[in-house]
Write a protein that holds these residues in place. Structure first.
Motif, PDB file in Angstrom:
ATOM      1  N   UNK A  58      19.431   6.283 -18.859  1.00 13.45           N
ATOM      2  CA  UNK A  58      20.800   6.299 -19.365  1.00 13.45           C
ATOM      3  C   UNK A  58      20.855   6.725 -20.828  1.00 13.45           C
ATOM      4  N   UNK A  59      19.888   6.296 -21.611  1.00 13.42           N
ATOM      5  CA  UNK A  59      19.853   6.664 -23.031  1.00 13.42           C
ATOM      6  C   UNK A  59      19.562   8.152 -23.198  1.00 13.42           C
ATOM      7  N   UNK A  60      18.606   8.668 -22.437  1.00 14.25           N
ATOM      8  CA  UNK A  60      18.249  10.085 -22.546  1.00 14.25           C
ATOM      9  C   UNK A  60      19.368  10.992 -22.043  1.00 14.25           C
ATOM     10  N   UNK A  61      20.107  10.547 -21.041  1.00 12.32           N
ATOM     11  CA  UNK A  61      21.175  11.370 -20.470  1.00 12.32           C
ATOM     12  C   UNK A  61      22.503  11.201 -21.200  1.00 12.32           C
ATOM     13  N   UNK A  62      22.568  10.255 -22.134  1.00  5.32           N
ATOM     14  CA  UNK A  62      23.813  10.029 -22.868  1.00  5.32           C
ATOM     15  C   UNK A  62      24.954   9.583 -21.986  1.00  5.32           C
ATOM     16  N   UNK A  63      24.663   8.754 -20.998  1.00  3.61           N
ATOM     17  CA  UNK A  63      25.684   8.334 -20.033  1.00  3.61           C
ATOM     18  C   UNK A  63      26.739   7.448 -20.700  1.00  3.61           C
ATOM     19  N   UNK A 169      26.611  -3.634   2.490  1.00  2.00           N
ATOM     20  CA  UNK A 169      27.698  -3.734   1.522  1.00  2.00           C
ATOM     21  C   UNK A 169      27.359  -2.984   0.241  1.00  2.00           C
ATOM     22  N   UNK A 170      26.129  -3.175  -0.242  1.00  2.00           N
ATOM     23  CA  UNK A 170      25.698  -2.489  -1.463  1.00  2.00           C
ATOM     24  C   UNK A 170      25.631  -0.987  -1.306  1.00  2.00           C
ATOM     25  N   UNK A 171      25.224  -0.525  -0.128  1.00  2.00           N
ATOM     26  CA  UNK A 171      25.178   0.916   0.135  1.00  2.00           C
ATOM     27  C   UNK A 171      26.582   1.517   0.106  1.00  2.00           C
ATOM     28  N   UNK A 172      27.519   0.876   0.801  1.00  2.00           N
ATOM     29  CA  UNK A 172      28.884   1.403   0.869  1.00  2.00           C
ATOM     30  C   UNK A 172      29.545   1.406  -0.502  1.00  2.00           C
ATOM     31  N   UNK A 173      29.401   0.301  -1.226  1.00  2.00           N
ATOM     32  CA  UNK A 173      30.014   0.213  -2.549  1.00  2.00           C
ATOM     33  C   UNK A 173      29.388   1.224  -3.509  1.00  2.00           C
ATOM     34  N   UNK A 174      28.075   1.365  -3.438  1.00  2.00           N
ATOM     35  CA  UNK A 174      27.412   2.332  -4.296  1.00  2.00           C
ATOM     36  C   UNK A 174      27.780   3.761  -3.951  1.00  2.00           C
ATOM     37  N   UNK A 179      30.623   8.726  -6.325  1.00  2.00           N
ATOM     38  CA  UNK A 179      31.543   9.862  -6.350  1.00  2.00           C
ATOM     39  C   UNK A 179      32.054  10.141  -7.755  1.00  2.00           C
ATOM     40  N   UNK A 180      32.094   9.116  -8.598  1.00  3.20           N
ATOM     41  CA  UNK A 180      32.557   9.289  -9.973  1.00  3.20           C
ATOM     42  C   UNK A 180      31.436   9.096 -10.989  1.00  3.20           C
ATOM     43  N   UNK A 181      30.539   8.151 -10.742  1.00  6.06           N
ATOM     44  CA  UNK A 181      29.447   7.886 -11.673  1.00  6.06           C
ATOM     45  C   UNK A 181      28.228   8.772 -11.436  1.00  6.06           C
ATOM     46  N   UNK A 182      28.034   9.205 -10.194  1.00  7.51           N
ATOM     47  CA  UNK A 182      26.799   9.889  -9.833  1.00  7.51           C
ATOM     48  C   UNK A 182      25.801   8.894  -9.280  1.00  7.51           C
ATOM     49  N   UNK A 183      24.914   9.355  -8.413  1.00 14.53           N
ATOM     50  CA  UNK A 183      23.970   8.452  -7.762  1.00 14.53           C
ATOM     51  C   UNK A 183      23.022   7.784  -8.734  1.00 14.53           C
ATOM     52  N   UNK A 184      22.485   8.537  -9.683  1.00 14.26           N
ATOM     53  CA  UNK A 184      21.512   7.986 -10.622  1.00 14.26           C
ATOM     54  C   UNK A 184      22.139   6.926 -11.514  1.00 14.26           C
ATOM     55  N   UNK A 185      23.302   7.225 -12.089  1.00 12.22           N
ATOM     56  CA  UNK A 185      23.930   6.270 -13.011  1.00 12.22           C
ATOM     57  C   UNK A 185      24.420   5.020 -12.280  1.00 12.22           C
ATOM     58  N   UNK A 186      24.781   5.166 -10.996  1.00 13.81           N
ATOM     59  CA  UNK A 186      25.236   3.991 -10.243  1.00 13.81           C
ATOM     60  C   UNK A 186      24.140   2.949 -10.137  1.00 13.81           C
TER      61      UNK A 186
END
Length: 342
Positions: A58-63, A169-174, A179-186
């Protein structure tokens, strides 16, 4: 448009398959790790270690930081895939075999699809549900027929049931968040959100003795792949291709898990396993070919149609009688204005 949609669907399935490939080693690795390490340490320690990797990413990507509503959804992701599934599978696999644990990933696609309807508002087709049920029956039939599942329910089975519900539940919510955060940032933000829980438990349950090298190699895999990198591809696939549909790729996971168990733990793969694998692959292929009915665009608003365009006027007249009356009224006013200027 169709070619673009097809390419997106293939990419989504590919990403989902990469995630499943990474997750397929989770149960064998957990089984090896809990033989020498405390199951609470295995569950929470791998999440704490993955959180360090998440912070670096997250720090390297400037999320950017998630919004307030996103933090709420991240809490559900953390409960399901960061804490719930690792903890309850670790507790279960202290007494159950990896093959028995394959029951978890067998019902997981169906649970994920249910939560996709409840949490993500998806509406899979009837053919999708038939294909999903077919894959579920094929794998359960294989597990029961080969004696993997037998006897009455135990506390380990209860742990597995809780694990699969929380994970779905975690899969569906993630998938929704990705869709907005991206898979990695989620997954990264979910890991950081869990730190107030994962770090203290890891310190309390940390082993007093070094333990065997195999246990630490397995723990390292769970930390880097199962708890971190695997979710990069998995959540990205769910976000692109639909949670319910891409989630069916998990039907392949029990077969892969049994294969890894044979290679790493010495368990035997039977012809029945190969047959079940072929049926599962067929059902997965069928579920991937299902599509929701396309939504037809609404007719153009009369106020946005240029009245001097005869084609637009003709199209608009076909909408309704009210549309014809409105056009006649507007045309009359424009004719009157021209007469006055003349």
């Amino acid at each position: 448009m169709t070619e673009k949609s097809s390419a997106t669907g293939k990419m989504a399935v590919t990403l989902g398959a990469l995630g499943v490939l990474g997750f397929s080693l989770s149960l064998p690795a957990t089984r090896v790790a809990v033989q020498h390490l405390d199951p609470w340490f295995v569950a929470f320690g791998r999440a704490a270690g993955a959180a360090v990797l998440a912070a670096i990413y997250l720090w390297c990507s400037g999320a950017r930081r998630p919004t307030r509503s996103q933090w709420g959804r991240l809490g559900v992701v953390a409960l399901g895939v960061v804490v719930g599934f690792p903890l309850f599978t670790s507790l279960a696999l202290t007494t159950q075999s990896t093959a028995h644990g394959a029951v978890v990933v067998t019902v997981l696609p169906a649970i994920t699809a249910v939560f996709a309807v409840l949490r993500a508002g998806e509406r899979p087709t009837a053919l999708f549900w038939v294909a999903s049920l077919g894959g579920l029956v094929a794998v359960l039939g294989f597990l029961i027929g080969t004696g993997v599942v037998h006897g009455g329910l135990s506390i380990a089975d209860l742990y597995l049931v809780v694990a699969v519900v929380l994970c779905g539940l975690g899969y569906a919510e993630g998938g929704v968040l990705a869709r907005t955060l991206g898979g990695a940032r989620t997954i990264c933000w979910a890991l950081l959100l869990s730190l107030p829980v994962t770090v203290p438990v890891s310190l309390v349950a940390a082993p007093d003795t070094p333990g065997g090298s195999a246990a630490w190699v397995a723990f390292g895999y769970l930390t880097v792949v199962s708890m971190f990198l695997g979710f990069f591809a998995w959540y990205a696939g769910l976000a692109r291709g639909g949670i319910a549909r891409v989630g069916q790729v998990q039907l392949v996971q029990p077969v892969l898990t049994l294969l890894w168990s044979a290679l790493l733990l010495g368990e035997r793969v039977t012809p029945a396993a190969i047959g079940a694998a072929l049926v599962v692959l067929l059902c997965v292929t069928l579920s991937q070919r299902t599509r929701r009915s396309p939504v037809r665009p609404a007719p153009p608003s009369p106020a946005l149609v240029k009245i001097s365009d005869p084609v637009a006027v003709s199209d608009l007249v076909k909408v309704s009688d009210g549309g014809r009356a409105q056009i006649d009224s507007i045309a009359a006013r424009q004719t009157g204005n021209r007469d006055e200027r003349g």
